[in-house]
Design a protein around this motif. Structure first.
Motif, PDB file in Angstrom:
ATOM      1  N   ARG A 282       0.837  -1.188   0.000  1.00 37.47           N
ATOM      2  CA  ARG A 282       0.000   0.000   0.000  1.00 37.47           C
ATOM      3  C   ARG A 282       0.878   1.245   0.000  1.00 37.47           C
TER       4      ARG A 282
ATOM      5  N   ASP B  67      -5.252   5.970  -0.320  1.00 41.31           N
ATOM      6  CA  ASP B  67      -4.450   4.747  -0.295  1.00 41.31           C
ATOM      7  C   ASP B  67      -4.554   4.067  -1.645  1.00 41.31           C
ATOM      8  N   GLU B  68      -3.436   3.611  -2.142  1.00 45.32           N
ATOM      9  CA  GLU B  68      -3.425   2.875  -3.400  1.00 45.32           C
ATOM     10  C   GLU B  68      -2.705   1.559  -3.168  1.00 45.32           C
ATOM     11  N   GLU B  69      -3.292   0.496  -3.648  1.00 46.62           N
ATOM     12  CA  GLU B  69      -2.708  -0.819  -3.433  1.00 46.62           C
ATOM     13  C   GLU B  69      -2.159  -1.370  -4.746  1.00 46.62           C
ATOM     14  N   TYR B  70      -0.942  -1.845  -4.706  1.00 46.11           N
ATOM     15  CA  TYR B  70      -0.298  -2.452  -5.856  1.00 46.11           C
ATOM     16  C   TYR B  70      -0.250  -3.958  -5.657  1.00 46.11           C
ATOM     17  N   CYS B  71      -0.363  -4.689  -6.737  1.00 40.09           N
ATOM     18  CA  CYS B  71      -0.239  -6.139  -6.626  1.00 40.09           C
ATOM     19  C   CYS B  71       1.229  -6.503  -6.475  1.00 40.09           C
TER      20      CYS B  71
END
Length: 68
Positions: free
Chosen positions: A2, A26-30
């Protein structure tokens, strides 16, 4: 993984009002992982890619050690 980033969309929508709203989202990356087949074994392309990446990394480190 995150991360927190500036919400540019909300800022651009509200900046004409004179008091723009500055928020963070919030940004979630794989997660990045090795390419595997259906049995869970690394694929040939994945192994070749990792070998090339490690060679490139070793070359950069070697360049900076020898020439910089």
């Amino acid at each position: 993984m995150r991360t927190v980033k500036f919400d540019i969309e909300t800022y651009n929508r509200t900046k004409a009002s004179g008091t723009p709203v500055c928020t963070h989202v919030d940004e979630e990356y794989c997660e990045i992982g090795t390419a595997v087949d259906h049995d869970g074994n690394p694929t040939l392309g994945g192994r070749i890619g990792y070998a090339l990446a490690y060679l490139l990394m070793a070359g950069c480190v070697g360049y900076f050690v020898l020439f910089v």
